[in-house]
Every structure is written in C-alpha cells, then in structure tokens.
Motif scaffolding. Structure first.
Motif, PDB file in Angstrom:
ATOM      1  N   SER A 198      43.772  30.335  25.623  1.00 53.95           N
ATOM      2  CA  SER A 198      44.654  31.203  26.357  1.00 53.95           C
ATOM      3  C   SER A 198      45.963  30.871  26.445  1.00 53.95           C
ATOM      4  CB  SER A 198      44.338  31.001  27.828  1.00 53.95           C
ATOM      5  OG  SER A 198      43.098  31.077  28.162  1.00 53.95           O
ATOM      6  N   SER A 243      48.698  39.392  25.211  1.00 52.56           N
ATOM      7  CA  SER A 243      47.901  37.966  25.465  1.00 52.56           C
ATOM      8  C   SER A 243      46.792  38.022  26.121  1.00 52.56           C
ATOM      9  CB  SER A 243      49.100  37.042  26.073  1.00 52.56           C
ATOM     10  OG  SER A 243      50.283  37.127  25.805  1.00 52.56           O
ATOM     11  N   GLN A 254      53.827  41.912  25.953  1.00 56.86           N
ATOM     12  CA  GLN A 254      53.375  40.911  25.667  1.00 56.86           C
ATOM     13  C   GLN A 254      52.398  40.218  26.518  1.00 56.86           C
ATOM     14  OE1 GLN A 254      56.766  38.422  24.867  1.00 56.86           O
ATOM     15  NE2 GLN A 254      57.954  39.919  24.644  1.00 56.86           N
ATOM     16  N   VAL A 262      52.114  34.879  20.859  1.00 55.69           N
ATOM     17  CA  VAL A 262      52.271  36.000  21.135  1.00 55.69           C
ATOM     18  C   VAL A 262      53.913  36.113  21.314  1.00 55.69           C
ATOM     19  CG1 VAL A 262      52.223  38.155  22.727  1.00 55.69           C
ATOM     20  CG2 VAL A 262      50.149  37.206  21.663  1.00 55.69           C
ATOM     21  N   ARG A 320      47.539  31.197  22.845  1.00 53.02           N
ATOM     22  CA  ARG A 320      47.465  32.835  22.530  1.00 53.02           C
ATOM     23  C   ARG A 320      48.945  33.304  23.211  1.00 53.02           C
ATOM     24  NH1 ARG A 320      46.222  37.137  19.982  1.00 53.02           N
ATOM     25  NH2 ARG A 320      46.625  39.240  21.057  1.00 53.02           N
ATOM     26  N   VAL A 321      49.186  32.803  24.309  1.00 50.47           N
ATOM     27  CA  VAL A 321      50.388  33.365  24.790  1.00 50.47           C
ATOM     28  C   VAL A 321      51.498  32.891  24.118  1.00 50.47           C
ATOM     29  CG1 VAL A 321      51.900  33.143  26.970  1.00 50.47           C
ATOM     30  CG2 VAL A 321      49.248  33.274  27.233  1.00 50.47           C
ATOM     31  N   ASN A 327      46.627  30.211  16.153  1.00 49.09           N
ATOM     32  CA  ASN A 327      45.671  29.963  17.120  1.00 49.09           C
ATOM     33  C   ASN A 327      44.718  28.983  16.724  1.00 49.09           C
ATOM     34  OD1 ASN A 327      46.691  31.634  19.065  1.00 49.09           O
ATOM     35  ND2 ASN A 327      45.496  33.314  18.549  1.00 49.09           N
ATOM     36  N   TYR A 357      50.852  39.782  13.267  1.00 46.72           N
ATOM     37  CA  TYR A 357      49.903  38.987  14.448  1.00 46.72           C
ATOM     38  C   TYR A 357      48.737  38.676  14.065  1.00 46.72           C
ATOM     39  CZ  TYR A 357      53.128  40.505  18.250  1.00 46.72           C
ATOM     40  OH  TYR A 357      53.907  40.709  19.193  1.00 46.72           O
TER      41      TYR A 357
END
Lengths: 198, 795
Positions: free
Chosen positions: B376, B407, B403, B383, B379-380, B151, B143
C-alpha cells in the motif's frame, strides 16, 4: 491576452519568416508553402481565419489582405494552453476568446449568427475528404445538427417561430459541456517554465 | 510447473450415494469380476461424464450465485460482486472441507491462464476506447513499467530488510525469493480492477489510466517473474551481471514481441473478416479463434500473452466492426461479454474455494502484515512521484484526488495468485508462506478496498463519468476541432499530437482501410454518419415509446396513405416502459434489436393492429428490422436481407427531407403561414399545429380522405380536416410550384418537446412512398417513386 514566452516568440518568428519568405508580411498565398495543410478539409476556413479582422481585433468586419508578425502572434495566442495560475474570471474570458475564434470560423458572413447555409457549408467541407459521402448526406447531417442545436438553445419553439441561426450565446450553450480549454491548444515546442504548485 | 487437478469430492460425495445404489441394482456391472448377469436397461456411468459434468456444474453454481446476489439490490449496491463471490467460494470450500476433510478444487494456473484469463483480456481489448487509450498511452506506460518495477523492487527489498532484522523468525528464504515474491505481488490486476471499477464509475481518464496500467504491466510482471524464478533456480551465487543484462533485454523483447504478435494477428483477423461476406453465420467464430491463437502463440514464444491479446483486440476492433454484419457484431459483443463475465465470476469464486486448503496455510504474522503495509505504502509513493513527473507533460493534470483513487485502486487479484501457485516448491522453499500471503493480500484488496472505494470516491467527489448521449453537434465540432488544431500545428511548424494523429488517419484511410475493410464498409464508415444513424434510430424508438405511453398508437392508425401525423409531445405521461417494446429496443450502446420476434412478445400493451402498424411504420420509415429472417431452416446461410439497399435509400431520402425550418427567412415562407392558420384547431390546447405535406396530387382522388379526428388528448390530425382543405392541397402539387411556396416542415411548427433530448430529429412520418413532402422543392424535383417499397395499403 496573456503571455507567451520569449522562446516561443522566437520560434514563431522563425516560422513566420519561413512562411512569408523573409517578407515582413504574409498573404493568403503564403500558406500554400505549407505542404501538409493541403490535405486539411478546413484549409480555406482556417487560412481565412488568419486574415479575419474580427480575430485580429481590428474591425468587426472584413478581411485583411496581409498580416504582419504581430497579427500572426495574435492569432496564435488563441491556441495557448491554459496556465496554471489563472483564476476563474481569466479562465472564463480565455474560454470565451477561444470560442469566439471558432464562432468566427463558422460565421462567414459576419452577421453574428450561424445560419443553416453556413452550417451546411462547414459540414460539407468537413466531410469532403470522404469521397464516398454524398453531398446530400452531408446536408442532412447539417440539418440534423442544426435542429439539435436549436433544441438545446431554444427549447420550446412557438409554432410561428423560425429558428434563424445560432448566435454566439447559443454557441456557448452548445459547447457548455465540453472542455474546450483543455482541447483547444497547441503545445509549443518549448515548454513553459515549470509551474509552481503554491 | 503443474499442479494436478484434484478430484472434486463434492460431486463425488453427492453422487456416491446414488452411485452405490446403482451399483447394487446393477449387480452385474462389475466388469472386472464377471460378465453382466443380464441386460442393463439403464446404467449409471458417472466416470464417463465426470469431468465435463463437474465443470458444467461449477459454472452453473457460479452463475446461479450471480442471480442470487442480484436479487438484493441493496447488497450489490454496497458490496462489489467480486467480494460476494469470494465469500461464496470460501463458504463452498468450507462445506466441502467439512464434509470430506479433503481440499477441493483449486484454481489451477493452467486453467486460469488458458481458459479463464483470455476472455477477460480480449473483452477489454476489443472494447477499449482507442482514442482515449492512445491519448494517454505515455502516462499508462509510465505507470505500468516504472511503477511496477518500483513496486516490485521496493516491496521485495523492504521485506528482505525486515527479514534480516529477524522479526519474521526463521525462514528459508534468500533475497532472490523476496524479489520474486515482490514481483508477483506488485502487479495491479486487470480482472480485479475491472470488477471493482465498473461499479464505481469514475471518469474515463482515470479509469483508462488504472485499467491500462493493469493490462500493460503484464509484460513487466512476466519478465520479472521469469527472471527471478530462473535466478532462484540457478542459485543466488551463480547470477552474473550478464544475466542481469539479459533480464533487461528480455523485458524489451517480451513486451515488444507480445505487442507485435498481437498486431500481426489483428491484421490477420481484419483481413479474414473482409471476406466473410458469404459465411456470416460463423463470422463471430473468427474473432474468437484468431484472438485466442494470438494469446497462445505469444505464450508459446514466452512473450507477453496478455499484451498480445490486448493489442489484437485494440487494433482489430475498427476493421472487424466495420466488416462484419450487424448480427455478427451483436453476437460477438454478447458472447464476449458473457465469456468475460463468466470467467470473472468463476475466478473469484475459485479464489475463495482455493483458500480453504489447510495444506497450504502457513501463518507468519509479520510477513503478511508487512506485505500489506508495504504494497500500500509503496504504491502511494510510486503514484505520487510519477504523477508529479507526469504533470509537467500532461495538459490535463492529475490532481490529488485522482492520485488517491489511483493508489487505492491498485488491486491485486487472481493473476498474482496464479503466479504464486506456479512456483516450484523445491526451489522456493517457502512457497506456502507466499501462497498464504498472496491469498490474504488478494482478499484484502478485493474485499476491503473494493468495499470502500465507492464511498471513498463519493466522499472525495471524484469526477464521475458523464453519461451523455452522443450529440451530433459534439461530433461535428470535435471533428472540425481536430482539423483546426492540426492545421495550426502545421502552420506553427510543430509535430504535435494532432499532426501525428492526422498522419495516422491518413495512412489508415489510404492503405490500411483499403486492405482490411470491405469496400462497402469503407464508404459508410464515418463516425459522424454513425452517430446520425444512431440518433435517427433513437428517434424512431422514442416515437414508438410515445405511442406506447399513450396506450395506443391510434394517432397513426389510419387507412389512408397520405396520413400526416401529428403528435403531441408536450405532455409526456409517466411511462410504464418496462415491459414495452421500447424498453426492449432501448438497448444501450448496441445496434438496436428490432427483432420482430421479440417485439411480438411484448404485445401486452399494444393491440395487435397497432403493433402491425408500428412495424410497418418503422419498416417504411427508417430501418427495416434486420432480423426478419425468411424462415428457411438453414444452418449455413442467412438469406441475405435484400432490404439493406433499401435501407440506405430510405435513409438518404428521408434525411433529405429534413427540417427546412432552418431555411432562413430569406426564403419566403409567408404563404404557408396562411395555410397554417386555417388548420389551427384549438388554440387552448398546447398542441402541434402543423401543415401536412401537400400530398401527391394524385392521392386525393385515389384515396378518399376520411374525416378522421381523434378526440383523444391532443391528437388531432389536420390531414383529415374538412374537405375544403383538400382543395388547397390540390392546388399546389409540390413539384410544380416555385420555391416561394415552400411549406416548412411540420416539425418546424412543432413545439419542441419537454426535454430537449427527445424528439429532436423526428421528421414527419410518411406512411406512403407516394406522399411527397413539399419541402423537397428546394432540392429539386423528386425522383421517380420507389417501386420496390412495400405499399402500405394493407394497413
């Protein structure tokens, strides 16, 4: 029991032959060939577990002299990781099986409960690698743990009651909060086929 | 890149008035014009103290704010503290600006990176749950590295794409600027994560993943930021492939180098603390100084400083905690927490204040809005993708709920702000836009996401952290488990997780600990022993607490030395524990402070004599209050507590006398049953019926037993029953009888208390070193009485 994949079986078979020296069966002495095992404080108990007839599902008591590959697999199967597609009941059964294996390790005289003496022995062995820990401390720790188990399992004791030992049900209670399913497993070299999410 | 510290007009404004007045009074103070007209008794020297004064004032304001916030429990339950602090900062900044139309103090990157950030990260590293951390290291690394790069890249490029489409209007930006911005806004911030997550209490695996990610992504952030910063400086046209490759290489250098620096300093620190036995007072200082040096060294070598100090903390914790004495350990813990908490408070407050700065505000709706959306969304996506990959390799799967939390918990914070403030305006023309956007993003994540994450977690029924008391059985079984698993791994020929861990712990025990741990620590350093210690201590505390609840410790009040205590645990009364000794003693997760001074302060509920009795009981029984300094004023030495050795003796001896109740029925306990019956008092009452230890044969003659029976609820001390009982005792001096007449411990007859968590392990109290518990028998004859234990004759 559940399934082990073909690849895993092959791998274990190879390993079995290594340990047994190409014989069809293994004896207790064969485990001496495994060098790393020497440093394990619970070595004797674990080796014994392989020959324990209760684990081999052959008899409620006693030790086998030698085991063949099928028995070897039987013992190994206690350490399978959980599979994704198991339902509640299977999971529960699975968990119980694993806990039973552990229980047999502690309960050496096969009387169905872990007495203080047996517990002490286990703790002593467990802490034996620490050269600075005296036997008495180990003993006290075992006593303390036993008391704790008693309080979990029995709660209030009558004044005349003597706590005899941890039975399997009590053992389950002690382990209730702990996720044994996820912890008690050995990842076999070859991965299981990737589980489907649906 | 430096932003100069600007004057704080607030303080100046406040003090301008009195300063002016002072000036008037001390008319002769203008040294420039003429000499003083007369001797100044008192003069006002503002400039002299200005800087430290202002700093101290701000710290004070921040801390006062914290007090004010926590007055209202309802508010803090809903709103995370960080959000409140930001709002306060905005408010204060607004005041200053309104008063003076000058922007006030901003959060300068230097102050932030040198003074405010290190304590927080050190605190995180020093208290990092290592097993959990390294167990999930693969996940965390994935991660941290891949996630952050993803990202940064996606955000930067998407913004660039949108820019090209023209929605943002005319801006003086190129692709590299966007990528630079992306890289600094992409990183999850450890400060924010800590601040928010610590109020949410998600389960530990989830927490460690998010938090670990926020710590380890620093390397990526540093590299990306530096790479793009220099690319921007070089100009987009001059960037070659070689530079790109260099960038990638630098990532490895920075991250591994930072880690290496941290480990080296951890080694140093552990080694140093091994020898600090005689300078205990300054032991805590070493921890802080050496860790800070690791941070600065890494910073100096342009490596990842956060990684350095994190790994310094992570690697040294085991050895340092073993080496330094208890008092130092407590000091270190509290100081670290204080510094970290203080830093956090200041950071958030200044984030708010810095926002009130009209110079920097550039508004570009599209840019800001889209940034929020992109970070946002990406990121989702990131993840989800990574989790899907990871779940093939993980045993404990990460579910959808996890998850979602991951996120949503990817907060941005002060690190991003500091990085953006570091940008050079000449090279990055749109710096102000970036700054404004960053501020808004940070505010949004901290305030909005911080506010809503708690209800979200509750609504989704995320598995919460189970706060469980350490159980001895768990530890024991866990240890047995580990051994079993590694054995099976050995047998089946795998190199598995357990095998590696085993190998490491062997290596650690044989080599590392020998080098870095004090000899005395090596012996006693066993987790199981520690838990055992802790649990015993807790029991002792509970005992005292029980006494308080009753309002008196009368049940142990006795002037006899062979008193056996009977405690009725069956009816715990609602306690007013707050202002009590036990409340004080019950400090969570810390070595208990049996500080006699503190105890003395809480005497309200306990009468004096009982207090002394408690003290003596505890002193005799389990632990000597370690803080009993001999009151010599000395800044350089703490007089060594000679009782430490005695502690160990007491401990061992007491533990030896534990619960013979579990001796199986094979060891006849028939005889004691008869004895037992003769002591039963009221059958009606649910009470303890116990047999008291057959006391030392000498005692009945030396100390005449008092017929002491308390008529209080359930307290009955059979030790002081009728005289005829004594005779029974005399007949069986314990060490002379054989095993069959082993008297089970009193505890064996105790009705175990109401809740299984209490009083599990109390052993019968002996208030004298002379009384011998009979069940020592089975273990062999008792050794010679301890001469050095204080007699309890003065009770």
């Amino acid at each position: 029991m559940g399934s082990i994949t073909l690849e895993q079986i092959e791998h274990l078979h190879r390993r079995f032959k290594q340990i047994s020296g190409d014989q069809p069966t293994i004896r207790k002495e064969s485990f001496d060939r495994i060098p790393d095992l020497e440093f394990n404080p619970l070595r004797s108990k674990i080796v014994r577990a392989f020959f324990d007839k209760r684990n081999l599902r052959q008899a409620p008591d006693g030790l086998a002299d030698e085991i063949n590959f099928e028995d070897f697999l039987t013992i190994m199967s206690y350490f399978r990781p959980i599979e994704m597609n198991m339902d509640e009941e299977q999971l529960d059964h699975f968990r119980k099986e694993k806990l039973k294996f552990l229980f047999h390790m502690y309960d050496s005289d096969n009387d169905g409960k872990i007495t203080l003496q047996e517990y002490r022995k286990v703790v002593e062995e467990l802490l034996s690698r620490n050269p600075h820990l005296e036997k008495e401390s180990a003993r006290s720790i075992a006593d303390g743990a036993m008391m704790e188990a008693a309080s979990i399992c029995v709660g209030q004791m009558e004044p005349d009651q003597v706590y005899e030992g941890i039975t399997f049900e009590d053992f389950l209670k002690v382990w209730q909060g702990i996720d044994i399913d996820t912890k008690m497993h050995v990842r076999f070299l070859n991965m299981e086929p990737i589980a489907h999410c649906h | 890149m430096r932003l100069e510290m600007r004057q704080v007009p607030l303080a100046e404004g406040l003090l301008a008035l009195p300063a002016a007045r002072a000036q008037d009074k001390s008319s002769g103070d203008h040294t420039a014009v003429s000499g003083p007209h007369s001797f100044q008794i008192v003069s006002f020297k503002w400039e002299h103290v200005q800087e430290p004064y202002i700093i101290a004032l701000w710290i004070l304001v921040a801390s006062l704010a914290k007090i004010v916030f926590h007055l209202s429990h309802k508010v803090t339950h809903v709103v995370p503290e960080s959000a409140l602090l930001i709002v306060l900062g905005l408010f204060l900044g607004g005041i200053v600006w309104a008063a003076d139309h000058i922007a006030s103090f901003t959060l300068t990157p230097n102050v932030f990176f040198f003074y405010l950030l290190p304590p927080i990260v050190l605190d995180a590293g020093y208290f990092m749950p290592n097993k959990l951390f390294f167990g999930n290291l693969g996940t965390i690394l994935l991660y941290a590295v891949i996630g952050t790069v993803w990202n940064a890249a996606t955000t930067g490029m998407s913004l660039y794409g949108v820019y090209l489409s023209g929605i943002m209007g005319q801006l003086d930006i190129g692709l590299l600027d966007f990528l630079l911005f992306g890289s600094l806004i992409a990183a999850v911030d450890p400060v924010a994560v800590l601040a928010v997550f610590e109020e949410v209490h998600v389960n530990e695996v989830l927490f460690i993943i998010v938090f670990g990610e926020s710590l380890l992504n620093d390397a990526v952030t540093v590299v990306l930021y530096n790479v793009f910063d220099s690319f921007v400086a070089m100009g987009a046209d001059n960037v070659t492939g070689v530079d790109c490759v260099k960038g990638i290489v630098s990532f490895f250098v920075v991250s591994l180098g930072g880690t290496f620096v941290g480990i080296v300093f951890a080694f140093l620190l552990s080694l140093v603390t091994r020898f600090t036995k005689h300078v205990r007072i300054i032991e805590p200082g070493f921890v802080f100084v050496i860790s800070y040096l690791s941070y600065l060294t890494a910073e100096m070598l342009s490596l990842s400083a956060i990684l350095a100090i994190t790994f310094c903390g992570v690697c040294c914790q085991k050895y340092v905690k073993a080496n330094i004495c208890d008092q130092s350990s407590t000091t270190v813990r509290y100081t670290m927490k204080m510094l970290a908490s203080g830093s956090e408070t200041i950071i958030f407050m200044f984030l708010g204040i810095s926002a009130v700065n009209p110079d920097i505000w550039t508004w570009n709706t599209a840019f800001i809005l889209l940034t929020l959306v992109f970070i946002s969304v990406y990121r989702v996506i990131g993840v989800v993708l990574q989790t899907w990959v990871l779940n093939h390799y993980r045993v404990v799967q990460l579910e959808i709920i996890d998850q979602v939390v991951m996120s949503y918990g990817g907060l941005r914070g002060a690190v991003a702000f500091a990085l953006v403030a570091l940008l050079d305006e000449k090279k990055v023309k749109e710096k102000n836009l970036f700054v404004s956007t960053t501020i808004i993003v940070v505010f949004f994540t901290v305030i909005f996401q911080g506010l809503t994450i708690k209800p979200l977690v509750q609504w989704l029924k995320v598995k919460r952290s189970e706060h469980r008391e350490p159980k001895l059985n768990e530890k024991l079984h866990g240890r047995a488990f580990d051994h079993i698993l590694s054995a099976v791994e050995d047998i089946s020929g795998q190199i598995g997780h357990n095998y590696l861990r085993d190998k490491w712990s062997n290596f650690d025990r044989k080599i590392l600990s020998r080098v870095m741990m004090r000899r005395s620590a090596q012996k006693s350093r066993d987790q199981i022993l520690n838990i055992f210690h802790e649990l015993n201590l807790k029991d002792a505390i509970s005992y005292v607490a029980e006494g308080e609840r009753r309002g008196s410790l009368a049940f142990i009040r006795s002037s006899s030395t062979d008193n056996m205590v009977n405690v009725d645990f069956s009816t715990p009364r609602p306690s007013t524990v707050e202002a009590s000794v036990s409340g004080l003693l019950r400090e969570k997760a810390s070595s208990v402070c049996l500080d006699m001074q503190a105890l003395e302060q809480r005497r309200k509920s306990i009468r004096d004599t009982e207090d002394t009795v408690t003290h003596h009981t505890l002193q005799q029984y389990l632990y000597k209050p370690r803080q009993e300094h001999i009151h010599l004023y000395s800044r350089h030495e703490i007089i060594q507590n000679e009782d430490e050795k005695q502690d160990k003796e007491i401990f061992h001896r007491t533990m030896r006398k534990r619960l013979e109740s579990f001796k199986s029925t094979k060891l006849g306990i028939n005889q004691p049953k008869k004895l037992n019956k003769s002591h039963k008092r009221d059958r009606g009452q649910k009470r303890v019926r116990g047999i008291n230890a057959i006391p030392n044969g000498k005692i009945p003659s030396e100390n005449p037993v008092q017929g002491f029976t308390l008529k209080e609820k359930g307290i009955d001390n059979p030790a002081f029953s009728a005289d005829d009982d004594q005779s029974i005792y005399v007949k069986f001096p314990p060490w002379l009888s054989n095993e069959d007449s082993v008297v089970p411990s009193q505890r064996a007859r105790v009705q175990l208390p109401y809740s299984p968590n209490n009083f599990r392990r109390l052993t019968p109290f002996r208030l004298s070193n002379k009384s011998v518990d009979s069940f020592l028998l089975a273990d062999g004859p008792e050794e010679r009485p301890r001469a050095f234990l204080p007699e309890t004759t003065h009770m």
